[in-house]
Design a protein around this motif. Sequence first.
Motif, PDB file in Angstrom:
ATOM      1  N   THR A   1       0.841  -1.189   0.000  1.00  0.00           N
ATOM      2  CA  THR A   1       0.000   0.000   0.000  1.00  0.00           C
ATOM      3  C   THR A   1       0.885   1.250   0.000  1.00  0.00           C
ATOM      4  O   THR A   1       2.090   1.172   0.188  1.00  0.00           O
ATOM      5  CB  THR A   1      -0.909   0.015   1.229  1.00  0.00           C
ATOM      6  OG1 THR A   1      -0.086  -0.052   2.403  1.00  0.00           O
ATOM      7  CG2 THR A   1      -1.860  -1.168   1.223  1.00  0.00           C
ATOM      8  N   PHE A   2       0.262   2.392  -0.239  1.00  0.00           N
ATOM      9  CA  PHE A   2       0.985   3.662  -0.200  1.00  0.00           C
ATOM     10  C   PHE A   2       0.192   4.615   0.665  1.00  0.00           C
ATOM     11  O   PHE A   2      -1.011   4.776   0.478  1.00  0.00           O
ATOM     12  CB  PHE A   2       1.149   4.232  -1.613  1.00  0.00           C
ATOM     13  CG  PHE A   2       1.942   5.509  -1.640  1.00  0.00           C
ATOM     14  CD1 PHE A   2       3.321   5.485  -1.542  1.00  0.00           C
ATOM     15  CD2 PHE A   2       1.311   6.738  -1.763  1.00  0.00           C
ATOM     16  CE1 PHE A   2       4.069   6.646  -1.575  1.00  0.00           C
ATOM     17  CE2 PHE A   2       2.045   7.916  -1.790  1.00  0.00           C
ATOM     18  CZ  PHE A   2       3.427   7.867  -1.704  1.00  0.00           C
TER      19      PHE A   2
ATOM     20  N   ALA B   1      -5.715  12.536   4.455  1.00  0.00           N
ATOM     21  CA  ALA B   1      -4.469  11.946   4.965  1.00  0.00           C
ATOM     22  C   ALA B   1      -4.746  10.555   5.535  1.00  0.00           C
ATOM     23  O   ALA B   1      -5.784  10.315   6.158  1.00  0.00           O
ATOM     24  CB  ALA B   1      -3.864  12.831   6.046  1.00  0.00           C
ATOM     25  N   ASP B   2      -3.799   9.654   5.318  1.00  0.00           N
ATOM     26  CA  ASP B   2      -3.914   8.307   5.865  1.00  0.00           C
ATOM     27  C   ASP B   2      -3.417   8.252   7.305  1.00  0.00           C
ATOM     28  O   ASP B   2      -3.760   7.335   8.056  1.00  0.00           O
ATOM     29  CB  ASP B   2      -3.083   7.327   5.031  1.00  0.00           C
ATOM     30  CG  ASP B   2      -3.516   7.308   3.577  1.00  0.00           C
ATOM     31  OD1 ASP B   2      -4.668   6.919   3.312  1.00  0.00           O
ATOM     32  OD2 ASP B   2      -2.707   7.705   2.713  1.00  0.00           O
TER      33      ASP B   2
ATOM     34  N   LEU C   1      12.834  -3.101   6.535  1.00  0.00           N
ATOM     35  CA  LEU C   1      12.589  -1.764   7.075  1.00  0.00           C
ATOM     36  C   LEU C   1      11.628  -0.990   6.180  1.00  0.00           C
ATOM     37  O   LEU C   1      11.849  -0.867   4.968  1.00  0.00           O
ATOM     38  CB  LEU C   1      13.903  -0.994   7.182  1.00  0.00           C
ATOM     39  CG  LEU C   1      14.893  -1.484   8.243  1.00  0.00           C
ATOM     40  CD1 LEU C   1      16.276  -0.898   7.979  1.00  0.00           C
ATOM     41  CD2 LEU C   1      14.406  -1.113   9.640  1.00  0.00           C
ATOM     42  N   GLU C   2      10.578  -0.475   6.769  1.00  0.00           N
ATOM     43  CA  GLU C   2       9.660   0.389   6.035  1.00  0.00           C
ATOM     44  C   GLU C   2      10.293   1.766   5.869  1.00  0.00           C
ATOM     45  O   GLU C   2      10.887   2.303   6.812  1.00  0.00           O
ATOM     46  CB  GLU C   2       8.340   0.517   6.790  1.00  0.00           C
ATOM     47  CG  GLU C   2       7.330   1.439   6.125  1.00  0.00           C
ATOM     48  CD  GLU C   2       6.071   1.614   6.947  1.00  0.00           C
ATOM     49  OE1 GLU C   2       5.490   2.720   6.912  1.00  0.00           O
ATOM     50  OE2 GLU C   2       5.686   0.655   7.644  1.00  0.00           O
TER      51      GLU C   2
ATOM     52  N   ALA D   1      -1.040   1.870  -9.515  1.00  0.00           N
ATOM     53  CA  ALA D   1      -1.641   0.629 -10.012  1.00  0.00           C
ATOM     54  C   ALA D   1      -0.601  -0.485 -10.186  1.00  0.00           C
ATOM     55  O   ALA D   1      -0.923  -1.669 -10.066  1.00  0.00           O
ATOM     56  CB  ALA D   1      -2.330   0.894 -11.350  1.00  0.00           C
ATOM     57  N   ALA D   2       0.653  -0.085 -10.449  1.00  0.00           N
ATOM     58  CA  ALA D   2       1.712  -1.074 -10.692  1.00  0.00           C
ATOM     59  C   ALA D   2       2.341  -1.602  -9.403  1.00  0.00           C
ATOM     60  O   ALA D   2       3.137  -2.547  -9.439  1.00  0.00           O
ATOM     61  CB  ALA D   2       2.799  -0.448 -11.560  1.00  0.00           C
ATOM     62  N   ARG D   3       2.006  -1.003  -8.263  1.00  0.00           N
ATOM     63  CA  ARG D   3       2.618  -1.438  -7.006  1.00  0.00           C
ATOM     64  C   ARG D   3       2.094  -2.830  -6.640  1.00  0.00           C
ATOM     65  O   ARG D   3       0.918  -3.153  -6.868  1.00  0.00           O
ATOM     66  CB  ARG D   3       2.292  -0.450  -5.879  1.00  0.00           C
ATOM     67  CG  ARG D   3       2.996   0.881  -6.060  1.00  0.00           C
ATOM     68  CD  ARG D   3       2.466   1.916  -5.080  1.00  0.00           C
ATOM     69  NE  ARG D   3       2.981   1.723  -3.748  1.00  0.00           N
ATOM     70  CZ  ARG D   3       4.157   2.189  -3.316  1.00  0.00           C
ATOM     71  NH1 ARG D   3       4.934   2.873  -4.146  1.00  0.00           N
ATOM     72  NH2 ARG D   3       4.559   1.991  -2.082  1.00  0.00           N
TER      73      ARG D   3
END
Length: 241
Positions: A2-3, A31-32, A188-189, A235-237
Amino acid sequence: MTFTLIGHRGAMGLEPENTLRSFRRAVAEGADAIELDLWVSRDGHLVILHDGDVSRTTDGNGNVADLTLAELKELDAGLGETIPTFDEVLDAVDIPIQAEIKAFAAGRAAVDTIRDRKLLDRVTVTSFSVDVIADVRDYFSGVRTGLISSRAPQDFLDKAREVGVEVLCLGLAHLDAEFVGECDRRGLEVIGWPANDADRLLHALRLGIASVTSDFPDLLRTSLAEVPEVADLLAARPAAR
């Protein structure tokens, strides 16, 4: 994968930074998550302010550590807003929070609040200081933590492994695909900052990092409408693991 877009000090490009108004605006703009800064008042309350001195963002003067909560609450933090406490922000918004520790004493106090309120899955404790994060993890290893740096030096990865953080918050200007790939291999994120325009957002998406911090929490939404490549890269992630 996810982003996510994290509102920097709430929506500081649109509202007085680190205020309840700013945090609520960040939520309203999509915002997430939100980022905020933690200090401790003279009488031991966790308060939200970026600087150790109140003069830049309020109509007052003096150091946060020298003022009581009551004295801090008398100050105008912009558009009639007051300096909020950590608890007030946790009550006001229900999205994830990146809590940057600005004063050493705020680290353990923040952990107490997070643990008592059962928010371990919602709040990440971050700092520029390895010592702060090491102390937080020594105090309670169950809290999610992250180290912050404006650059991405190779030895930062070793420091991250040393203290056991899950997240690296790194300056976007100095990030490249090789470093991001190494972070990914180490589990690591990576959160990049700041992403305040479509070009920076595109750079982050091309690198494949997990999140960006932005002064403008509507950036992803507006960029999706105006920059076709943003939608293509999202979409490509790969799907979330």
